[in-house]
Write a protein that holds these residues in place. Sequence first.
Motif, PDB file in Angstrom:
ATOM      1  N   ASN A  66     -11.900 -28.179   0.178  1.00  0.00           N
ATOM      2  CA  ASN A  66     -11.499 -29.647  -0.968  1.00  0.00           C
ATOM      3  C   ASN A  66     -12.221 -31.012  -0.254  1.00  0.00           C
ATOM      4  O   ASN A  66     -12.848 -31.744  -2.080  1.00  0.00           O
ATOM      5  CB  ASN A  66     -10.147 -30.310  -0.037  1.00  0.00           C
ATOM      6  N   VAL A  67     -13.389 -30.768   0.808  1.00  0.00           N
ATOM      7  CA  VAL A  67     -14.372 -31.856   0.504  1.00  0.00           C
ATOM      8  C   VAL A  67     -15.350 -30.863  -0.644  1.00  0.00           C
ATOM      9  O   VAL A  67     -15.892 -32.023  -1.295  1.00  0.00           O
ATOM     10  CB  VAL A  67     -15.457 -31.101   1.798  1.00  0.00           C
ATOM     11  N   LEU A  68     -15.477 -29.750  -0.179  1.00  0.00           N
ATOM     12  CA  LEU A  68     -16.232 -29.358  -1.522  1.00  0.00           C
ATOM     13  C   LEU A  68     -16.037 -30.173  -3.269  1.00  0.00           C
ATOM     14  O   LEU A  68     -16.665 -29.945  -4.435  1.00  0.00           O
ATOM     15  CB  LEU A  68     -16.068 -28.081  -1.954  1.00  0.00           C
ATOM     16  N   ARG A  69     -14.614 -29.779  -3.276  1.00  0.00           N
ATOM     17  CA  ARG A  69     -14.061 -30.663  -5.072  1.00  0.00           C
ATOM     18  C   ARG A  69     -14.184 -31.834  -5.033  1.00  0.00           C
ATOM     19  O   ARG A  69     -14.366 -31.918  -6.065  1.00  0.00           O
ATOM     20  CB  ARG A  69     -12.900 -30.032  -4.772  1.00  0.00           C
ATOM     21  N   GLN A  70     -14.744 -32.346  -3.797  1.00  0.00           N
ATOM     22  CA  GLN A  70     -14.598 -33.747  -3.733  1.00  0.00           C
ATOM     23  C   GLN A  70     -16.041 -34.644  -4.197  1.00  0.00           C
ATOM     24  O   GLN A  70     -16.722 -35.252  -4.458  1.00  0.00           O
ATOM     25  CB  GLN A  70     -13.997 -34.382  -2.747  1.00  0.00           C
ATOM     26  N   SER A  71     -16.867 -33.604  -3.981  1.00  0.00           N
ATOM     27  CA  SER A  71     -18.321 -33.714  -3.805  1.00  0.00           C
ATOM     28  C   SER A  71     -18.428 -33.311  -5.397  1.00  0.00           C
ATOM     29  O   SER A  71     -18.626 -33.022  -6.414  1.00  0.00           O
ATOM     30  CB  SER A  71     -19.375 -32.509  -3.135  1.00  0.00           C
ATOM     31  N   ASP A  72     -20.119 -34.064  -5.174  1.00  0.00           N
ATOM     32  CA  ASP A  72     -21.532 -33.715  -6.144  1.00  0.00           C
ATOM     33  C   ASP A  72     -21.293 -32.911  -6.658  1.00  0.00           C
ATOM     34  O   ASP A  72     -21.815 -32.656  -7.788  1.00  0.00           O
ATOM     35  CB  ASP A  72     -22.189 -35.308  -5.848  1.00  0.00           C
ATOM     36  N   LEU A  73     -21.462 -31.279  -5.211  1.00  0.00           N
ATOM     37  CA  LEU A  73     -22.041 -30.483  -5.702  1.00  0.00           C
ATOM     38  C   LEU A  73     -21.611 -29.694  -7.099  1.00  0.00           C
ATOM     39  O   LEU A  73     -22.036 -28.928  -7.979  1.00  0.00           O
ATOM     40  CB  LEU A  73     -21.692 -29.789  -5.209  1.00  0.00           C
ATOM     41  N   PHE A  74     -20.474 -29.714  -7.565  1.00  0.00           N
ATOM     42  CA  PHE A  74     -19.732 -29.445  -8.571  1.00  0.00           C
ATOM     43  C   PHE A  74     -20.407 -29.326 -10.149  1.00  0.00           C
ATOM     44  O   PHE A  74     -20.683 -28.401 -10.918  1.00  0.00           O
ATOM     45  CB  PHE A  74     -18.395 -29.287  -9.283  1.00  0.00           C
TER      46      PHE A  74
END
Length: 368
Positions: free
Chosen positions: A205-213
């Motif tokens: 979930n942290v990944l999905r909410q980050s700008d990394l995508f």
Amino acid sequence: MGGLDDQWREILHQNRLHAKSNFCTSLPVDPDSVEKCGKNPPSPTGFKKPDCYVMKSTAQAQELICHRMRVTVKATTKERMKRLGSCAEYRLVSNQFGIHKSTVKKFTYMFCKGMLKGPTKELIRMPNEREASEIARRFEAAHSIPQIMGLVDGTHIPILPPSDGFKDFVNRKGWPSYVLQAVVDDKCCFRSISCKMPGSAHEANVLRQSDLFKRAHLLPKNIEGEDVRLLLVGDPAYPLLDWMIKGYINLTREQESFNVYLSSVRVGVEMSFGILKSRWRVLLKRSDFHFTFAPVMSSTCCALHNFCRLERDFPNSNWLEEINDPTANYPQSTQPVNCQYNASGNSVRAALTTYMANHFPLRTGHLH
């Protein structure tokens, strides 16, 4: 690539002076390893040296708002580094520098917010295509796996949580925190960070909410008949994507060998977090910052970490030994395995597994 701003020179200069004083062991920068800043050698990692106009103007403004004895830039520089590098309370820093604790708090907040508006954006950034290819080349030379341009993982930063919504911040180890997600390169420099999710959030979930995508603009390359992008390496808690790879769960001999090679790469991100926290110890303990300020403070420490890496100012070995003491620090939360994957990610991992099995000896071990 411009020269260092006076504020950055002052940070290094003051730390060099304080190494000779009684509290040198608590300073976050080892002055003996820093060469003359004025020479400004080319950056080995491709980063630009930051334009610190925001920091400089902030420091000058701080001198103007003091109504009694003027607090100089030198004094505020010492105070900031002491505060971030030792996790000392405002009261202790106040006593040491002869500055009221409200002033210590004000200067620390102004410094971190000034960093976030300017230098942090230049010190922490994703690599461009040329830099990403060079990072992948160095990863391959060191660990044999091609197409790796970064390592992604998370660590928990202790906070004083709010009374309303306390449970949202409690992680799986039972203590309140923010999750700091970071992408690091082969030189342990942070390339992307995100610190806005509470400790209870799963890493996926942290990944999905980050700008990394939004920043996964990676180059394709053909390996074993598959178009393989430049990849990030994650731990089992992350989903398997066409631009993020992780190890296998159910293992054949080839898959186990691939996990071992991948594990040797992933050590770099844990090492980066260790170096970060050993130097900027405000990230180690629950400090008296307001919980909403923790992400700003964490971003500042990551930017200063990169600055020290660029200046080849490496941490003291004693700092790293202390950071590895499990009795002195909060235990890090572990996440359950994430079984999500897409077809493209599965094909990419299978292609890399075949490539490694055909070109390198099979290895045995455990997934890190």
